[in-house]
Every structure is written in structure tokens, then in C-alpha cells.
Scaffold this motif. Structure first.
Motif, mmCIF file in Angstrom:
data_model
loop_
_atom_site.group_PDB
_atom_site.id
_atom_site.type_symbol
_atom_site.label_atom_id
_atom_site.label_comp_id
_atom_site.label_asym_id
_atom_site.label_seq_id
_atom_site.Cartn_x
_atom_site.Cartn_y
_atom_site.Cartn_z
ATOM 1 N N TRP A 163 4.195 -6.832 23.338
ATOM 2 C CA TRP A 163 3.701 -6.946 24.704
ATOM 3 C C TRP A 163 4.816 -7.325 25.670
ATOM 4 C CZ3 TRP A 163 -0.762 -4.948 26.020
ATOM 5 C CH2 TRP A 163 -1.771 -4.841 25.066
ATOM 6 N N TRP A 164 5.822 -8.024 25.173
ATOM 7 C CA TRP A 164 6.945 -8.402 26.045
ATOM 8 C C TRP A 164 7.668 -7.181 26.586
ATOM 9 C CZ3 TRP A 164 8.107 -12.882 28.265
ATOM 10 C CH2 TRP A 164 7.571 -14.045 27.735
ATOM 11 N N PHE A 165 7.645 -6.074 25.831
ATOM 12 C CA PHE A 165 8.386 -4.881 26.245
ATOM 13 C C PHE A 165 7.652 -4.087 27.327
ATOM 14 C CE2 PHE A 165 9.953 -5.865 21.979
ATOM 15 C CZ PHE A 165 11.315 -5.891 22.226
ATOM 16 N N LEU A 166 6.410 -4.476 27.625
ATOM 17 C CA LEU A 166 5.725 -3.874 28.761
ATOM 18 C C LEU A 166 6.309 -4.370 30.084
ATOM 19 C CD1 LEU A 166 1.952 -3.942 27.719
ATOM 20 C CD2 LEU A 166 3.450 -1.958 27.919
ATOM 21 N N ILE A 167 6.845 -5.597 30.065
ATOM 22 C CA ILE A 167 7.376 -6.186 31.307
ATOM 23 C C ILE A 167 8.549 -5.377 31.855
ATOM 24 C CG2 ILE A 167 8.452 -8.240 32.327
ATOM 25 C CD1 ILE A 167 6.799 -9.915 30.392
ATOM 26 N N PRO A 168 9.596 -5.032 31.036
ATOM 27 C CA PRO A 168 10.684 -4.221 31.582
ATOM 28 C C PRO A 168 10.232 -2.833 32.015
ATOM 29 C CG PRO A 168 10.976 -4.543 29.217
ATOM 30 C CD PRO A 168 9.899 -5.478 29.659
ATOM 31 N N ILE A 169 9.220 -2.265 31.323
ATOM 32 C CA ILE A 169 8.717 -0.945 31.718
ATOM 33 C C ILE A 169 8.058 -1.017 33.095
ATOM 34 C CG2 ILE A 169 7.033 0.855 31.177
ATOM 35 C CD1 ILE A 169 7.512 0.245 28.216
ATOM 36 N N ILE A 170 7.192 -2.014 33.276
ATOM 37 C CA ILE A 170 6.509 -2.185 34.567
ATOM 38 C C ILE A 170 7.511 -2.518 35.667
ATOM 39 C CG2 ILE A 170 4.857 -3.623 35.835
ATOM 40 C CD1 ILE A 170 3.330 -3.939 33.167
ATOM 41 N N THR A 171 8.485 -3.373 35.340
ATOM 42 C CA THR A 171 9.499 -3.753 36.329
ATOM 43 C C THR A 171 10.336 -2.548 36.744
ATOM 44 O OG1 THR A 171 9.624 -5.960 35.325
ATOM 45 C CG2 THR A 171 11.390 -5.333 36.834
ATOM 46 N N THR A 172 10.688 -1.688 35.779
ATOM 47 C CA THR A 172 11.452 -0.477 36.096
ATOM 48 C C THR A 172 10.658 0.452 37.001
ATOM 49 O OG1 THR A 172 12.647 -0.610 33.988
ATOM 50 C CG2 THR A 172 12.651 1.513 35.108
ATOM 51 N N ILE A 173 9.356 0.580 36.744
ATOM 52 C CA ILE A 173 8.497 1.407 37.604
ATOM 53 C C ILE A 173 8.490 0.861 39.024
ATOM 54 C CG2 ILE A 173 6.106 2.110 38.038
ATOM 55 C CD1 ILE A 173 5.725 2.212 34.990
ATOM 56 N N ILE A 174 8.382 -0.464 39.152
ATOM 57 C CA ILE A 174 8.395 -1.091 40.476
ATOM 58 C C ILE A 174 9.726 -0.822 41.182
ATOM 59 C CG2 ILE A 174 8.379 -3.312 41.691
ATOM 60 C CD1 ILE A 174 6.414 -4.301 39.533
ATOM 61 N N ILE A 175 10.826 -0.935 40.425
ATOM 62 C CA ILE A 175 12.158 -0.674 41.003
ATOM 63 C C ILE A 175 12.227 0.738 41.578
ATOM 64 C CG2 ILE A 175 14.585 -0.279 40.410
ATOM 65 C CD1 ILE A 175 14.399 -2.648 38.503
#
Length: 272
Positions: A163-175
Motif C-alpha cells: 500500500w505504501w507504493f500507492l503514495i508515489p503513484i498518486i503523487t506522480t499523477i498529481i505532479i
């Protein structure tokens, strides 16, 4: 530019920290404490098994009796004996034709484990100066796993950490949403394009390469990766950046795309 710098620092810090925490959590192995012989005896009795104790000068053995599982627990301060017993256990597994699917993990010098499955199932775990071993017909595999879990032995990856690896994916989408908003506002004065999936990339591809059809490369395995490299490079060129800035944008897009979106650069030309 200052807003872009703050935004990219925060987002990329979140990405790096979440990836580090994710990997640490995924491979984290709990080192179990030394099992008290009374605790092991009571547990085995609750499963309908008896345990007998054998003491030597520097070693204590607990062995199962009248039990479908062959369970042994060794405690010794003699490192040579500990190593020899563990080696014998490994060799027994490797040389046993009834056991297949050898699997081993060695973590630091303090902890190692290996489990096998075939006609029989066996798990052997060494933790500091102890060895816990259990083997039985494969129909008792669940009971063996329950035994090791009961005493805190973890011999599998912590999949909940994914689940921790969802954070960089979501953050990259936001970027990318924020970056495309700022870039399209410079090009078309229509930042809202960034909110429409696929369409935002098609529009930006047309602005960079002169044709929206280049976006089809995103559907090609491997080719999509190469395309994204060129995409970021020519994105910088379209906004009048020099070669060094374009290369940074090419290889570190999550850092430099927000900077590009918030700086004073201007759109100049279409096409390569």
C-alpha cells in the motif's frame, strides 16, 4: 518559480520517503524471541502432542512425541553445534527426494530460514542461538505454518506494505496534473485540459511534436518508455530551454516538470 520549487520539493520528498518506507516494510522480518520451553510444551499439548526434554552439557532439546508433526527445538550456546545442526537440517532437506521446492532466506548472521514442500512439508528456522524445526506430511502444512506464526516467526514478505507504493503513484499523477495545467496555460491558456485523461497528453503531444498521432507510441511496449524520454526532452525545447535543462527534464521529470510549469518560459514553436 518559487511556488514550483516548493511544490516539487514536497512532492518528490513524499515519493522518496514512501518508496523507502515501502521497501523497508516489505522486507522487514520480525526477529522472534527465544521460546520458553514451558510455552512450547503447553502449545503442543493444546494440539494433542507431547514434548520430551533432553539436556546435554551445553544444549537443550525439546522433541515432539505421539504427534503427526515432527517438531524439534534446540537451544545452545555452542555456536559450532548450532551451525552443525542447521547444516544437517539443510542437507537433509536437499538430499530428501520426497521434498521439493527448496527455498531459503538468510538475513544477517542471526536469522535464517528455509521451507520446502512436496510429499512432505518442512520448515527450519534459526534465530541467534536457537533452531525451531517442524516437518510432516503436506496435509499438515497449515498446522506447521500456524506453529511458526504463533511464536512470532515471519517467513514471508509483508505484502500489506505494498500500500505504501500507492503514495508515489498518486503523487506522480498529481505532479503531472499540476505540471500540464501550468504548461497548457502557457501554450493555450487552457489549464483545465490537464484534468481530462488521455486528452491532456494528446493535446500536449500535438503542441510539442506538431501532431497528436505521436501519442500512439504510448501504446507500444518499450516504445512508450523511449517515447516518454523524447517527449520530455522536446517539451523543454518547445518552451525554449537549453540542452542541459532538456536532459534534466528528460531523466528527472517529476522534479523539473513542475519547475517548467511555474517558471517564466514561453512556448515558441510546434514540431520537432
Amino acid at each position: 518559480m518559487k511556488k514550483g520549487l516548493i511544490f516539487t520539493i514536497i512532492c518528490n520528498t513524499v515519493i522518496v520517503l514512501s518508496i523507502i518506507i515501502g521497501f523497508v516494510s516489505l522486507f522487514w522480518v520480525h526477529f522472534p524471541k527465544e521460546i520458553e520451553k514451558e510455552e512450547l510444551t503447553q502449545y503442543m499439548e493444546s494440539k494433542g502432542c507431547n514434548m520430551i526434554e533432553i539436556n546435554n552439557s551445553d544444549t537443550t532439546y525439546l522433541l515432539s512425541k505421539n504427534c503427526p508433526m515432527n517438531v524439534s527445538y534446540l537451544v545452545t550456546e555452542n555456536n559450532d553445534k548450532l551451525y552443525q545442526v542447521l547444516l544437517n537440517q539443510r542437507n537433509n532437506v536437499i538430499n530428501n527426494t520426497n521434498i521439493t521446492g527448496n527455498f531459503s532466506i538468510d538475513i544477517f548472521p542471526l536469522y535464517s530460514e528455509f521451507s520446502t514442500s512436496g510429499d512432505k512439508y518442512q520448515v527450519v528456522t534459526q534465530n541467534q542461538n536457537t533452531i525451531l524445526s517442524a516437518s510432516a506430511d503436506k496435509k499438515y502444512k497449515k498446522e506447521i505454518i500456524t506453529l511458526f506464526k504463533h511464536f512470532g516467526y515471519r517467513y514471508q514478505l509483508n505484502w500489506n506494505a505494498l500500500w505504501w507504493f500507492l503514495i508515489p503513484i498518486i503523487t506522480t499523477i498529481i505532479i503531472y496534473i499540476v505540471s500540464i495545467w501550468g504548461i497548457e496555460k502557457k501554450i493555450r491558456n487552457k489549464g483545465w485540459i490537464a484534468l481530462i485523461p488521455i486528452y491532456n497528453i494528446v493535446c500536449l503531444t500535438k503542441d510539442i511534436f506538431g501532431s497528436p498521432w505521436y501519442a500512439m507510441f504510448l501504446l507500444m511496449p518499450i516504445g512508450n518508455f523511449v517515447f516518454m524520454l523524447f517527449f520530455h526532452y522536446y517539451l523543454g525545447k518547445a518552451l525554449q530551454k537549453d540542452d542541459s535543462d532538456c536532459l534534466l527534464l528528460m531523466f528527472f521529470p517529476t522534479i523539473f516538470c513542475p519547475l517548467l510549469a511555474f517558471d517564466n518560459s514561453e512556448y515558441k514553436t510546434k514540431g520537432i
